[in-house]
Design a protein around this motif. Structure first.
Motif, short mmCIF file in Angstrom:
data_model
loop_
_atom_site.label_atom_id
_atom_site.label_comp_id
_atom_site.label_asym_id
_atom_site.label_seq_id
_atom_site.Cartn_x
_atom_site.Cartn_y
_atom_site.Cartn_z
N GLN A 557 35.17 -9.89 41.22
CA GLN A 557 34.91 -10.78 42.34
C GLN A 557 34.27 -12.08 41.85
O GLN A 557 33.57 -12.08 40.83
CB GLN A 557 34.00 -10.10 43.36
N PRO A 558 34.50 -13.19 42.54
CA PRO A 558 33.87 -14.45 42.15
C PRO A 558 32.34 -14.32 42.19
O PRO A 558 31.79 -13.64 43.05
CB PRO A 558 34.37 -15.44 43.21
N GLY A 559 31.68 -14.98 41.27
CA GLY A 559 30.22 -14.92 41.24
C GLY A 559 29.71 -14.22 40.00
O GLY A 559 30.24 -14.41 38.90
N ALA A 638 28.37 3.63 45.28
CA ALA A 638 28.78 3.68 43.88
C ALA A 638 28.51 2.36 43.17
O ALA A 638 28.18 2.34 41.98
CB ALA A 638 30.27 4.03 43.79
N TYR A 639 28.63 1.26 43.89
CA TYR A 639 28.41 -0.07 43.30
C TYR A 639 26.98 -0.20 42.76
O TYR A 639 26.74 -0.95 41.80
CB TYR A 639 28.67 -1.15 44.35
N SER A 648 23.01 -6.73 36.38
CA SER A 648 22.93 -8.13 36.81
C SER A 648 24.32 -8.70 37.10
O SER A 648 24.46 -9.64 37.88
CB SER A 648 22.24 -8.96 35.73
N MET A 649 25.35 -8.12 36.48
CA MET A 649 26.72 -8.58 36.72
C MET A 649 27.30 -7.94 37.98
O MET A 649 28.27 -8.45 38.54
CB MET A 649 27.60 -8.23 35.52
N PHE A 650 26.73 -6.82 38.39
CA PHE A 650 27.18 -6.13 39.59
C PHE A 650 25.97 -5.94 40.51
O PHE A 650 25.52 -4.82 40.75
CB PHE A 650 27.83 -4.79 39.23
N ASP A 651 25.46 -7.07 40.97
CA ASP A 651 24.25 -7.10 41.79
C ASP A 651 24.62 -6.79 43.24
O ASP A 651 25.36 -7.54 43.88
CB ASP A 651 23.59 -8.47 41.69
N ILE A 652 24.10 -5.68 43.74
CA ILE A 652 24.47 -5.27 45.09
C ILE A 652 23.97 -6.24 46.14
O ILE A 652 24.52 -6.33 47.25
CB ILE A 652 23.95 -3.84 45.36
N GLU A 654 24.31 -9.35 45.96
CA GLU A 654 25.31 -10.42 46.05
C GLU A 654 26.59 -9.93 46.74
O GLU A 654 27.52 -10.71 46.95
CB GLU A 654 25.66 -10.93 44.65
N LEU A 655 26.66 -8.65 47.08
CA LEU A 655 27.87 -8.08 47.67
C LEU A 655 27.95 -8.45 49.15
O LEU A 655 27.02 -8.18 49.91
CB LEU A 655 27.85 -6.55 47.50
#
Length: 735
Positions: A557-559, A638-639, A648-652, A654-655
């Motif tokens: 995803q972007p970001g 799961a995220y 930090s790359m999959f910051d919930i 920011e979801l």
């Protein structure tokens, strides 16, 4: 007051002050959405004339003029292409010179010098490999391990990249050792009337693997090898099967046992017929995964029991000490800890650099494994709203031509998402629930016929025609696989996918990411990124195996997720120059722009039509709507489980949950989701507060009026409901 001579000379254009536009037709929600959108759009004469024309039609909802109209019966308003975040990284310029095709880094050696016979295998076994298994030459890791393990009886750590043939690297020397043991026993007259070692001689080797599927695969490879020595017998004990049948198998006698750690530990404690006094070889396959799944305690117990129960064998030639072989693609800390538990004075076996292509040699020894050189990998920047339609378009394009791709695997993060995608892709486009009684009867008949067709294809409901991306010339079959399915269903589904000779797709969790050698897998799609970079490499390792070509694509995803690209580049020998990028619009143009639908529609309208059809299908079917909600909630939970180093790359935080709901065919995101680190909005907080206050007041009133027996019954039902809710964590069942 005197005139000061100033003149006010301001010109007002006709469009500064305008009457508020009136929106007609559709539901109040649709009119409110259209009104909000119009307030944020630039106005002009063209837009005004368009709005005036549309306002005369009571069946239309006004939309901004600079966007394609998306109007459907039922007044659904789509927002697929609005408010999507932009990519934060610019696309890197592609090199003008042609990129030289990389030599396969995990292929068999073809120089003709090294053969299985020259490595020390017996002529009988080498001939069997050539004639029955069609293996002419070893790979680099097979050459290194066979030579070493046949030369010395020492513990060993085998390290090699995924898809390089590690299974045969330890199975061949193991089988050769036991065959030599049998021959020596026969020559010394232990059993002059038959082979020196047979099934009654006892158990000599144990192979441990983290998942049931990998155990099954190792067992199949081992059975094929033992056809040249049919007096030797192998078997499995794994979770999910009846212990009674496993005990009967052990009672008959086995020479080589393949097992999962949990079930083997159980049998060592409770099964008397399991005699391990003669075990002289122990193999721990996929050591990093064994530790990741929490098998450390079981492995410690197994090694301890094997040491305690070891006895001097009555068969001549049996070694006095046990040899332990640990196989892993990495040298992570947990693998080193496993080595400390199981290995003594071990040697490190890797492929000889002289046998590798110069471009495929790694610079850093500690990086462990690398991506196969011939694997073509790409990443797609896809906003949350467009995830479902982009995956559909990607698969449409993949299977648009017969023979281009045989098999593809789609990895997702949880079992509920697997079930949801399976139903979405196997549904028929344009089919909606009927409203009239007559149509209800026809609809129920059609459903019954469809159900019977599916049962013929798969009695377990895990295989179905992939209606979403099949074509008349290239029908595609879809499979689903996850750890929450019964073991016999998992085995049957995986076997069907492996043996299929037609175009097939398997949607699965990480249960199929480790060690499995699935024939003719040309493409791997990571719809949900893996929970760690190690898991990512094992996922894409299902393709480009043993020198064959393969492709892999990951959706980001972007970001903050775009930072994951730097991790993807680490696995490449050229620094990631071969890694290519695409975006959602390009995928949608290729997928929906190349379909055989009406040529008057552009790719955006076709995409929207498909999305709206899925949303109507979900709303018309409560069963599938609930499935979509469970998939959404499980995905968000799961995220939040990515490893700390990559969180930090999959910051919930920011979801965007509202946008993500769109990818599960939901028009609004479901209610409260209990995820650590996920902040609730103000509306959710108010709703929870009011609900808690009302529940407290209602409970107090009921307590005053309700007899004690009813109160106990209500409490019992509430506890049962809570247990049912907490059972939702089972979507992470991978083993």
């Amino acid at each position: 007051m005197a005139d000061d001579g100033m003149l006010l000379n301001f010109a007002f254009s006709d469009n500064v002050i305008k009457p508020e536009a009136k929106f007609k037709g559709g539901t109040w929600r649709a009119r409110l959405s259209a009104k909000k959108r119009s307030q944020h759009q630039p106005t002009g004469d063209e837009n005004a004339s368009q709005r005036n024309a549309d306002s005369k039609n009571p069946n239309k909802i006004q939309v901004p003029a600079n966007r394609p109209p998306r109007r459907h019966p039922g007044q659904f308003a789509s927002s697929l292409f609005t408010s999507n975040p932009e990519s934060k990284t610019a696309e890197e310029p592609k090199p003008e010179e042609a990129v030289e095709e990389a030599k396969p880094s995990n292929a068999a050696l073809v120089d003709g010098i090294d053969t299985f016979t020259s490595l020390g295998l017996s002529a009988n076994l080498a001939a069997h490999l050539l004639t029955k298994l069609e293996l002419k030459a070893p790979t680099a890791i097979q050459k290194a391990s066979i030579e070493q393990l046949l030369k010395e009886e020492t513990d060993a750590f085998i390290q090699a990249e995924t898809g390089s043939g590690k299974t045969l690297a330890y199975l061949l020397p193991l089988v050769e050792r036991i065959m030599a043991l049998s021959k020596a026993a026969q020559q010394q007259g232990v059993h002059p009337d038959r082979q020196g070692v047979h099934r009654d001689s006892g158990l000599f080797a144990i192979i441990l693997a983290p998942t049931r599927e990998l155990c099954k695969q190792i067992s199949v490879v081992l059975e094929n090898l033992l056809r040249c020595a049919n007096w030797l017998v192998c078997g499995t004990v794994i979770g999910g099967e009846k212990k009674k049948s496993e005990k009967a198998r052990l009672r008959k006698g086995l020479n080589i046992l393949v097992a999962t750690p949990g079930r083997l530990a159980d049998h060592l404690d409770n099964t008397r017929v399991l005699d391990v006094s003669n075990v002289r070889w122990l193999v721990l396959d996929e050591g990093d995964r064994l530790m990741d799944l929490g098998f450390e305690e079981e492995l410690q117990g197994i090694v301890k029991k094997l040491d305690e129960r070891q006895r001097t064998s009555g068969i001549p030639g049996v070694p006095t000490r046990r040899t332990t072989v640990l196989c892993s693609a990495t040298l992570k800390m947990n693998v080193q800890r496993l080595g400390e538990i199981s290995l003594k004075d071990a040697i490190h076996i890797k492929a000889d650099p002289a046998d590798e292509d110069e471009n495929s040699r790694g610079k850093d020894e500690e990086e462990g494994f690398r991506v196969p050189a011939q694997l073509k990998q790409s990443y797609a920047i896809v906003p949350a709203k467009l995830r479902l339609v982009s995956l559909t378009a990607y698969l449409k394009r993949t299977f648009i031509r017969k023979g281009s791709v045989m098999k593809a695997i789609v990895f997702v993060s949880c079992a509920d998402s697997v079930d949801f995608l399976f139903e979405v892709f196997s549904r028929k486009y344009g089919v909606r629930a009927s409203k009239s009684k007559d149509n209800d009867e026809d609809d129920s008949e059609n459903k019954e016929e469809e159900k019977k067709e599916r049962e013929k294809l798969s009695p377990h409901g895990t295989i179905a025609p992939a209606e979403a991306f099949s074509t008349s010339t290239n029908p595609v079959t879809i499979h689903r696989l996850h750890g929450s399915l019964p073991q016999h269903v998992r085995t049957a589904t995986l076997g069907s996918f492996s043996k299929s000779s037609e175009a097939s797709v398997m949607v699965c969790t990480d249960v199929a990411s480790r060690g499995l050698d699935l024939p003719n897998v040309d493409l791997v799609i990571e719809y949900d990124p893996a929970f760690s970079s190690d898991d990512h490499t094992h996922r894409i390792g299902r393709t480009a195996r043993l020198g064959r070509d393969g492709r892999a694509c990951i959706f980001l995803q972007p970001g903050c997720e775009e930072n994951y690209v730097e991790i993807l580049k680490r696995g490449y020998r050229d620094g990631g120059k071969a890694l290519t990028r695409t975006d959602a619009n390009e995928i949608l143009k290729r997928g929906f722009g190349a379909t055989a639908e009406s040529t008057s529609k552009n790719w955006e309208e076709k995409t929207t039509d498909w999305q709206m059809d899925v949303e109507r299908w979900a709303l018309d079917n409560p069963e599938y709507l609930e499935m979509a909600r469970r998939g959404f909630q499980s995905h968000v939970r799961a995220y939040a489980t990515h490893i700390a180093a990559e969180r930090s790359m999959f910051d919930i935080k920011e979801l965007h949950l509202g946008h993500l709901a769109k990818s599960f065919a939901l028009r609004d995101r479901p209610g409260k989701i209990n995820v650590p680190g996920l902040r609730q909005g103000k509306e959710d907080t108010k709703k929870d507060f009011k609900a808690a206050r009302n529940n407290a007041a209602g409970s107090k009133r009921k307590a005053d009026d309700m007899p004690s027996t009813n109160t106990d019954e209500a409490a019992r039902k509430m506890r049962a409901k809570m247990r049912e809710q907490h059972a939702g964590a089972s979507e992470f069942n991978l083993a």
